[in-house]
Design a protein around this motif. Structure first.
Motif, mmCIF file in Angstrom:
data_model
loop_
_atom_site.group_PDB
_atom_site.id
_atom_site.type_symbol
_atom_site.label_atom_id
_atom_site.label_comp_id
_atom_site.label_asym_id
_atom_site.label_seq_id
_atom_site.Cartn_x
_atom_site.Cartn_y
_atom_site.Cartn_z
ATOM 1 N N GLY A 149 3.101 -7.829 -5.165
ATOM 2 C CA GLY A 149 3.342 -6.765 -4.202
ATOM 3 C C GLY A 149 2.085 -6.028 -3.762
ATOM 4 N N ILE A 150 0.965 -6.224 -4.458
ATOM 5 C CA ILE A 150 -0.264 -5.488 -4.136
ATOM 6 C C ILE A 150 -0.780 -5.872 -2.752
ATOM 7 C CG2 ILE A 150 -2.661 -5.051 -4.783
ATOM 8 C CD1 ILE A 150 -0.668 -3.736 -6.645
ATOM 9 N N SER A 151 -0.930 -7.165 -2.505
ATOM 10 C CA SER A 151 -1.447 -7.612 -1.207
ATOM 11 C C SER A 151 -0.522 -7.175 -0.079
ATOM 12 C CB SER A 151 -1.611 -9.135 -1.193
ATOM 13 O OG SER A 151 -2.598 -9.540 -2.119
ATOM 14 N N GLU A 152 0.767 -7.277 -0.304
ATOM 15 C CA GLU A 152 1.721 -6.877 0.722
ATOM 16 C C GLU A 152 1.635 -5.378 1.002
ATOM 17 O OE1 GLU A 152 3.340 -10.535 -1.321
ATOM 18 O OE2 GLU A 152 2.361 -8.662 -1.918
ATOM 19 N N PHE A 153 1.519 -4.583 -0.063
ATOM 20 C CA PHE A 153 1.421 -3.133 0.102
ATOM 21 C C PHE A 153 0.161 -2.753 0.878
ATOM 22 C CE2 PHE A 153 -0.679 0.646 -1.773
ATOM 23 C CZ PHE A 153 0.087 1.619 -1.147
ATOM 24 N N VAL A 154 -0.970 -3.322 0.507
ATOM 25 C CA VAL A 154 -2.228 -3.014 1.180
ATOM 26 C C VAL A 154 -2.148 -3.409 2.651
ATOM 27 C CG1 VAL A 154 -4.679 -3.643 1.334
ATOM 28 C CG2 VAL A 154 -3.657 -3.104 -0.882
ATOM 29 N N CYS A 155 -1.567 -4.546 2.927
ATOM 30 C CA CYS A 155 -1.467 -5.018 4.309
ATOM 31 C C CYS A 155 -0.576 -4.103 5.143
ATOM 32 C CB CYS A 155 -0.933 -6.454 4.315
ATOM 33 S SG CYS A 155 -1.404 -7.404 5.767
ATOM 34 N N VAL A 156 0.538 -3.674 4.588
ATOM 35 C CA VAL A 156 1.420 -2.755 5.309
ATOM 36 C C VAL A 156 0.727 -1.417 5.539
ATOM 37 C CG1 VAL A 156 3.551 -1.392 5.130
ATOM 38 C CG2 VAL A 156 3.578 -3.816 4.558
ATOM 39 N N ALA A 157 0.012 -0.936 4.526
ATOM 40 C CA ALA A 157 -0.711 0.335 4.652
ATOM 41 C C ALA A 157 -1.737 0.266 5.776
ATOM 42 C CB ALA A 157 -1.388 0.685 3.335
ATOM 43 N N GLU A 158 -2.379 -0.874 5.939
ATOM 44 C CA GLU A 158 -3.434 -1.008 6.941
ATOM 45 C C GLU A 158 -2.876 -1.305 8.335
ATOM 46 O OE1 GLU A 158 -7.027 -2.419 3.941
ATOM 47 O OE2 GLU A 158 -6.021 -3.924 5.168
ATOM 48 N N TYR A 159 -1.788 -2.028 8.410
ATOM 49 C CA TYR A 159 -1.203 -2.344 9.720
ATOM 50 C C TYR A 159 -0.174 -1.313 10.174
ATOM 51 C CZ TYR A 159 -3.319 -6.987 10.099
ATOM 52 O OH TYR A 159 -4.207 -8.015 10.224
ATOM 53 N N GLY A 160 0.346 -0.535 9.213
ATOM 54 C CA GLY A 160 1.357 0.466 9.561
ATOM 55 C C GLY A 160 2.671 -0.139 9.999
ATOM 56 N N SER A 161 2.915 -1.374 9.612
ATOM 57 C CA SER A 161 4.120 -2.066 10.061
ATOM 58 C C SER A 161 4.427 -3.222 9.118
ATOM 59 C CB SER A 161 3.918 -2.597 11.477
ATOM 60 O OG SER A 161 4.884 -3.565 11.812
ATOM 61 N N PHE A 162 5.702 -3.349 8.733
ATOM 62 C CA PHE A 162 6.121 -4.489 7.919
ATOM 63 C C PHE A 162 6.011 -5.786 8.720
ATOM 64 C CE2 PHE A 162 7.807 -1.163 5.333
ATOM 65 C CZ PHE A 162 7.943 -1.688 4.050
ATOM 66 N N THR A 163 6.360 -5.718 9.983
ATOM 67 C CA THR A 163 6.353 -6.921 10.817
ATOM 68 C C THR A 163 4.944 -7.460 11.018
ATOM 69 O OG1 THR A 163 8.337 -6.140 11.985
ATOM 70 C CG2 THR A 163 7.040 -7.881 13.042
ATOM 71 N N ARG A 164 4.016 -6.572 11.370
ATOM 72 C CA ARG A 164 2.633 -7.013 11.589
ATOM 73 C C ARG A 164 1.990 -7.473 10.283
ATOM 74 N NH1 ARG A 164 2.495 -2.520 15.216
ATOM 75 N NH2 ARG A 164 1.374 -1.235 13.698
ATOM 76 N N ALA A 165 2.308 -6.802 9.175
ATOM 77 C CA ALA A 165 1.785 -7.218 7.879
ATOM 78 C C ALA A 165 2.289 -8.604 7.506
ATOM 79 C CB ALA A 165 2.169 -6.200 6.801
ATOM 80 N N ALA A 166 3.585 -8.844 7.754
ATOM 81 C CA ALA A 166 4.163 -10.154 7.449
ATOM 82 C C ALA A 166 3.488 -11.251 8.269
ATOM 83 C CB ALA A 166 5.667 -10.134 7.721
ATOM 84 N N LYS A 167 3.234 -10.971 9.546
ATOM 85 C CA LYS A 167 2.568 -11.952 10.413
ATOM 86 C C LYS A 167 1.156 -12.238 9.919
ATOM 87 C CE LYS A 167 1.464 -12.847 15.261
ATOM 88 N NZ LYS A 167 1.531 -12.321 16.655
#
Length: 288
Positions: A5-23
């Motif tokens: 979950g660490i990479s996913e959390f950091v990515c969401v924090a930086e993109y501000g979006s679950f969708t953009r982080a997932a992409k």
């Protein structure tokens, strides 16, 4: 388990979006959401505020993000370092060093280094000014003496000794100084400063001296001393061969200051790349 979950959390924090982080991660939005929910459950802390329009960090989330970002940066740097060990050192090194030390001691060794590592390029800027490494984009600096910048990492390369010396002819004519007070009776050839460094009774001191010549060129001061114009205090790489030949004689040896360290310094927050570490180790082995 602790990494999940660490990479996913950091990515969401930086993109501000679950969708953009997932992409960006190449996984589904649902998987990102599940991983972060599991992470929050494991930590017993809410990391994100979720609304239909945006995602933002909680106060705890901001603190956790800063630490996680540092951990991931460190992991990336470690992977890069290991990867670089498998490849041939290459690329550009930008460095700065004092003028005379760079000319006499450093650059000849760097030229030898580059004969061995043909894929490395070196940009060297020689200056006696203390250059800001970060602002100037420098990878490395060679500094002499005490270091005062705690934001830099440092590796000791070598030591240097300052000698006070004059010609035998001058000393025969004007006498050999036996104490520091005796220097007031001599013509002291000055560099950029009007004082010399000594140790007296175990205490380091700066002694103000005077003379008829003041010049910011060590070569010129050596020439003046060799012509019998006075006494000079200079580092070993200026006068060593003249002391060995007897053209100059060292005096006041009992008051000689401790040897000064010569350092390679580089930014604290910058991973020391293999090519730079290779150069630093090369210099440390050969500088005396």
């Amino acid at each position: 388990m602790r990494w999940e979950g660490i990479s996913e959390f950091v990515c969401v924090a930086e993109y501000g979006s679950f969708t953009r982080a997932a992409k960006a991660l190449g996984i589904s939005t649902a998987q990102v959401s599940r991983q972060i929910s599991a992470l929050e459950e494991r930590l017993k802390i809410k990391l994100l505020y979720r609304t239909t329009r945006k995602v933002s960090l909680t106060e705890e989330g901001r603190v956790f993000y800063q630490h996680c970002r540092s951990v991931l940066d460190g992991l990336n740097a470690a992977e890069q370092a290991v990867s670089n060990l498998q490849s041939k050192p290459q690329g550009r090194i930008k460095l700065t060093a004092p003028v005379t030390y760079g000319e006499q001691q450093l650059l000849p060794l760097i030229n030898d280094f580059m004969m061995q590592y043909r894929d490395i390029e070196v940009t060297a800027f020689l200056s006696n000014q203390k250059i800001d490494l970060i602002e100037g984009g420098y990878d490395l600096a060679i500094r002499i003496g005490k270091l005062c910048d705690s934001t830099m990492m440092a590796k000791k390369l070598s030591l240097r000794t300052n000698f006070v010396c004059a010609t035998p002819t001058y000393l025969n004519q004007y006498g050999v100084p036996r104490t520091l007070d005796d220097l007031s009776q001599h013509n002291c050839l000055l560099g950029t400063r009007d004082y010399w460094h000594f140790v007296e009774d175990g205490t380091e001191k700066n002694l103000r001296v005077s003379g008829t010549i003041q010049c910011n060129s060590g070569y010129s001061l050596v020439d003046a001393a060799l012509k019998g114009l006075g006494i000079v205090q200079l580092p070993d790489y200026y006068v060593q061969k003249h002391l060995a030949s007897g053209a100059l004689v060292s005096v006041l040896d009992d008051y000689r200051e401790p040897k000064e360290s010569i350092w390679a310094i580089y930014p604290h927050n910058r991973q020391l790349s293999p090519k730079i570490r290779l150069l630093v180790d090369y210099l440390a082995e050969r500088l005396v």
